[in-house]
Design an enzyme around this catalytic site. Structure first.
Site, PDB file in Angstrom:
ATOM      1  N   TYR A  16       0.867  -1.215   0.012  1.00 42.36           N
ATOM      2  CA  TYR A  16       0.122  -0.092  -0.091  1.00 42.36           C
ATOM      3  C   TYR A  16       0.837   1.302  -0.138  1.00 42.36           C
ATOM      4  O   TYR A  16       0.796   2.116  -0.838  1.00 42.36           O
ATOM      5  CB  TYR A  16      -1.003  -0.054   1.058  1.00 42.36           C
ATOM      6  CG  TYR A  16      -1.553   1.407   1.596  1.00 42.36           C
ATOM      7  CD1 TYR A  16      -1.193   2.295   2.377  1.00 42.36           C
ATOM      8  CD2 TYR A  16      -2.886   1.660   0.954  1.00 42.36           C
ATOM      9  CE1 TYR A  16      -1.814   3.425   2.666  1.00 42.36           C
ATOM     10  CE2 TYR A  16      -3.531   2.878   1.278  1.00 42.36           C
ATOM     11  CZ  TYR A  16      -3.130   3.800   2.083  1.00 42.36           C
ATOM     12  OH  TYR A  16      -3.467   4.945   2.307  1.00 42.36           O
TER      13      TYR A  16
HETATM   14  N1  LIG Z   1      -9.786   7.119   5.654  1.00 41.84           N
HETATM   15  C1  LIG Z   1      -8.440   7.492   6.020  1.00 41.84           C
HETATM   16  O1  LIG Z   1      -8.299   7.781   7.475  1.00 41.84           O
HETATM   17  C2  LIG Z   1      -7.393   7.996   5.188  1.00 41.84           C
HETATM   18  C3  LIG Z   1      -7.443   7.623   3.901  1.00 41.84           C
HETATM   19  N2  LIG Z   1      -6.517   8.098   3.032  1.00 41.84           N
HETATM   20  C4  LIG Z   1      -6.887   8.146   1.429  1.00 41.84           C
HETATM   21  O2  LIG Z   1      -7.978   8.967   1.242  1.00 41.84           O
HETATM   22  C5  LIG Z   1      -8.826   8.409   0.149  1.00 41.84           C
HETATM   23  C6  LIG Z   1     -10.094   8.319   0.565  1.00 41.84           C
HETATM   24  O3  LIG Z   1      -9.876   7.369   1.745  1.00 41.84           O
HETATM   25  P1  LIG Z   1     -11.420   6.704   2.110  1.00 41.84           P
HETATM   26  O4  LIG Z   1     -12.560   7.560   1.703  1.00 41.84           O
HETATM   27  O5  LIG Z   1     -11.290   6.184   3.457  1.00 41.84           O
HETATM   28  O6  LIG Z   1     -11.250   5.313   0.930  1.00 41.84           O
HETATM   29  P2  LIG Z   1     -11.987   4.031   1.013  1.00 41.84           P
HETATM   30  O7  LIG Z   1     -11.182   2.859   1.370  1.00 41.84           O
HETATM   31  O8  LIG Z   1     -13.441   4.310   1.301  1.00 41.84           O
HETATM   32  O9  LIG Z   1     -12.038   3.637  -0.867  1.00 41.84           O
HETATM   33  C7  LIG Z   1     -12.514   4.833  -1.608  1.00 41.84           C
HETATM   34  C8  LIG Z   1     -13.015   4.097  -2.716  1.00 41.84           C
HETATM   35  O10 LIG Z   1     -11.879   3.489  -3.570  1.00 41.84           O
HETATM   36  C9  LIG Z   1     -12.749   2.739  -4.641  1.00 41.84           C
HETATM   37  N3  LIG Z   1     -12.096   1.578  -5.126  1.00 41.84           N
HETATM   38  C10 LIG Z   1     -11.209   0.800  -4.564  1.00 41.84           C
HETATM   39  N4  LIG Z   1     -10.549  -0.316  -5.328  1.00 41.84           N
HETATM   40  C11 LIG Z   1     -11.077   0.289  -6.649  1.00 41.84           C
HETATM   41  C12 LIG Z   1     -10.874  -0.103  -7.932  1.00 41.84           C
HETATM   42  N5  LIG Z   1     -10.298  -1.261  -8.252  1.00 41.84           N
HETATM   43  N6  LIG Z   1     -11.364   0.333  -8.930  1.00 41.84           N
HETATM   44  C13 LIG Z   1     -12.155   1.456  -8.752  1.00 41.84           C
HETATM   45  N7  LIG Z   1     -12.587   2.039  -7.403  1.00 41.84           N
HETATM   46  C14 LIG Z   1     -11.838   1.426  -6.472  1.00 41.84           C
HETATM   47  C15 LIG Z   1     -14.024   2.195  -3.620  1.00 41.84           C
HETATM   48  O11 LIG Z   1     -15.370   2.278  -4.755  1.00 41.84           O
HETATM   49  P3  LIG Z   1     -16.196   1.346  -4.769  1.00 41.84           P
HETATM   50  O12 LIG Z   1     -16.006   0.198  -3.896  1.00 41.84           O
HETATM   51  O13 LIG Z   1     -17.572   2.314  -4.589  1.00 41.84           O
HETATM   52  O14 LIG Z   1     -16.016   0.753  -6.132  1.00 41.84           O
HETATM   53  C16 LIG Z   1     -14.084   2.896  -2.329  1.00 41.84           C
HETATM   54  O15 LIG Z   1     -15.291   3.143  -2.239  1.00 41.84           O
HETATM   55  C17 LIG Z   1      -7.885   7.267  -0.259  1.00 41.84           C
HETATM   56  O16 LIG Z   1      -7.168   7.454  -1.293  1.00 41.84           O
HETATM   57  C18 LIG Z   1      -7.112   6.896   1.095  1.00 41.84           C
HETATM   58  O17 LIG Z   1      -6.072   6.077   0.519  1.00 41.84           O
HETATM   59  C19 LIG Z   1      -5.136   8.315   3.426  1.00 41.84           C
HETATM   60  C20 LIG Z   1      -4.997   8.282   4.682  1.00 41.84           C
HETATM   61  C21 LIG Z   1      -6.104   8.079   5.709  1.00 41.84           C
HETATM   62  N1  LIG Z   2      -8.408   3.407   0.761  1.00 41.54           N
HETATM   63  C1  LIG Z   2      -8.163   3.747   2.195  1.00 41.54           C
HETATM   64  N2  LIG Z   2      -6.967   4.141   2.529  1.00 41.54           N
HETATM   65  C2  LIG Z   2      -6.739   4.138   3.957  1.00 41.54           C
HETATM   66  C3  LIG Z   2      -7.799   4.070   4.796  1.00 41.54           C
HETATM   67  C4  LIG Z   2      -8.924   3.687   4.263  1.00 41.54           C
HETATM   68  O1  LIG Z   2      -9.876   3.253   5.115  1.00 41.54           O
HETATM   69  N3  LIG Z   2      -9.125   3.491   3.187  1.00 41.54           N
HETATM   70  N4  LIG Z   2      -7.368   4.286   6.310  1.00 41.54           N
HETATM   71  C5  LIG Z   2      -6.209   4.667   6.551  1.00 41.54           C
HETATM   72  C6  LIG Z   2      -5.920   4.696   7.961  1.00 41.54           C
HETATM   73  O2  LIG Z   2      -7.008   5.610   8.677  1.00 41.54           O
HETATM   74  C7  LIG Z   2      -4.727   5.271   8.748  1.00 41.54           C
HETATM   75  O3  LIG Z   2      -4.433   6.291   8.243  1.00 41.54           O
HETATM   76  C8  LIG Z   2      -4.810   5.091  10.140  1.00 41.54           C
HETATM   77  O4  LIG Z   2      -5.113   3.849  10.857  1.00 41.54           O
HETATM   78  C9  LIG Z   2      -4.849   4.732   5.874  1.00 41.54           C
HETATM   79  N5  LIG Z   2      -5.644   4.625   4.285  1.00 41.54           N
END
Ligand SMILES: NC(=O)C1=CN([C@@H]2O[C@H](COP(=O)(O)OP(=O)(O)OC[C@H]3O[C@@H](n4cnc5c(N)ncnc54)[C@H](OP(=O)(O)O)[C@@H]3O)[C@@H](O)[C@H]2O)C=CC1
Ligand SMILES: Nc1nc2c(c(=O)[nH]1)N=C([C@H](O)[C@@H](O)CO)CN2
Length: 262
Positions: free
Chosen positions: A174
């Site tokens: 990742y």
């Molecule tokens: N949440 C957090 O605390 C953190 C988040 N981030 C980053 O912020 C962004 C948003 O986070 P978050 O809302 O938690 O994300 P999610 O884990 O909710 O994923 C976002 C979306 O990515 C889509 N996705 C995953 N795989 C695929 C694929 N193969 N093709 C098309 N779409 C895909 C899914 O859409 P669906 O299933 O609807 O197709 C999912 O709803 C991400 O890039 C994440 O890495 C970074 C650090 C912390």
């Molecule tokens: N696609 C995603 N990326 C990440 C997620 C997630 O929910 N979806 N969550 C994290 C965590 O919050 C991490 O930042 C702390 O545990 C990281 N990336």
């Protein structure tokens, strides 16, 4: 076809003159709404940003792999949904073909889609995260640069992760694919300037997932100096800063609550 270096230089000259005469208008005041595409925005951070941008008057298009059942009764307001699965090149190119065929004129492209997998399924996980974190942004940027509205300075925003720069013992693939995304962002910033600004937002904890255990939550909160779960509005605020600021490109915006201070 992606822009060649020479045509980019020619455009740079024309664009430099034009750019100074264009105000950064807020959407809704334009004759036709400015369109923003956000990938993987059917939930959580992406959906929050999509809803905030739509409420601000942008025309918002989101992608997801499957429509949500709740949308039957409660359709997303002012947000168009395109189905797109980035796990294969064919799936990525199908989205490109749709955007091209419909002659969509983009104001911004936000690469939010992401898989957060640990390394238990090693090669398969790496491949899936390479596709969604690197291959999809790479191919979409190359193709969609031609879809940006030539009258307005555009934005491409990549959502990365704080761990991209430091690595993560439990999310090796990742972290590596997010680091690759940050490299792509810097390269595209050089390639598309001055027509399109290209930046990264690198969050640490934004919002937990349902089912995250209390012990896990406490450990995660303790990793940053501010020690909070901020929620998705802070990502929207970072997106808005990049959209509104005409002098920021090739950068990576840390959004980590002082994670580096501990
Ligand atoms: N949440 C957090 O605390 C953190 C988040 N981030 C980053 O912020 C962004 C948003 O986070 P978050 O809302 O938690 O994300 P999610 O884990 O909710 O994923 C976002 C979306 O990515 C889509 N996705 C995953 N795989 C695929 C694929 N193969 N093709 C098309 N779409 C895909 C899914 O859409 P669906 O299933 O609807 O197709 C999912 O709803 C991400 O890039 C994440 O890495 C970074 C650090 C912390
Ligand atoms: N696609 C995603 N990326 C990440 C997620 C997630 O929910 N979806 N969550 C994290 C965590 O919050 C991490 O930042 C702390 O545990 C990281 N990336």
């Amino acid at each position: 076809m992606p822009e060649s270096a020479s045509s980019c230089r020619t455009r740079r000259g024309e664009h430099a003159k034009m750019r100074h005469s264009i105000d950064h208008q807020t959407p809704g005041t334009m004759n036709d709404q400015q369109t923003i595409l956000i990938t993987g925005a059917a939930q959580r951070v992406g959906l929050h940003c999509a809803q905030r941008l739509a409420a601000e008057g942008f025309r918002v298009i989101i992608t997801c792999r499957r429509p949500r059942p709740q949308w039957q009764d409660e359709p997303l307001e002012n947000i168009e949904v395109l189905l797109a699965d980035f796990s294969t090149e064919v799936g990525i190119r199908q989205l490109i073909d749709t955007l091209t065929r419909r002659n969509i004129r983009l104001r911004a492209l936000i690469h939010n889609a992401s898989e957060w997998q640990n390394d238990d399924h090693a090669a398969e996980a790496f491949q899936q995260m390479f596709m969604v974190h690197m291959q999809a942004p790479y191919l979409l940027n190359l193709a969609c640069a031609e879809l940006f509205d030539p009258e307005v300075t555009g934005d491409i925003i990549h959502i990365s992760d704080h761990v991209a720069q430091r690595g993560s013992a439990n999310h090796i693939a990742y972290s590596a694919t997010k680091a690759g995304l940050e490299s792509l962002s810097r390269s595209f910033a050089a390639r598309f300037a001055p027509r399109i600004k290209v930046n990264t937002i690198a969050p640490a904890l934004i919002m937990f997932n349902e089912g995250d255990a209390e012990e896990y939550r406490e450990k995660a909160l303790a990793k940053s100096a501010l020690g909070i779960e901020p929620g998705p509005e802070v990502v929207y605020q970072a997106v808005r800063y990049l959209l509104d600021n005409p002098y920021v490109t090739g950068t990576c915006l840390d959004l980590n609550g002082g994670r580096s201070l501990k």
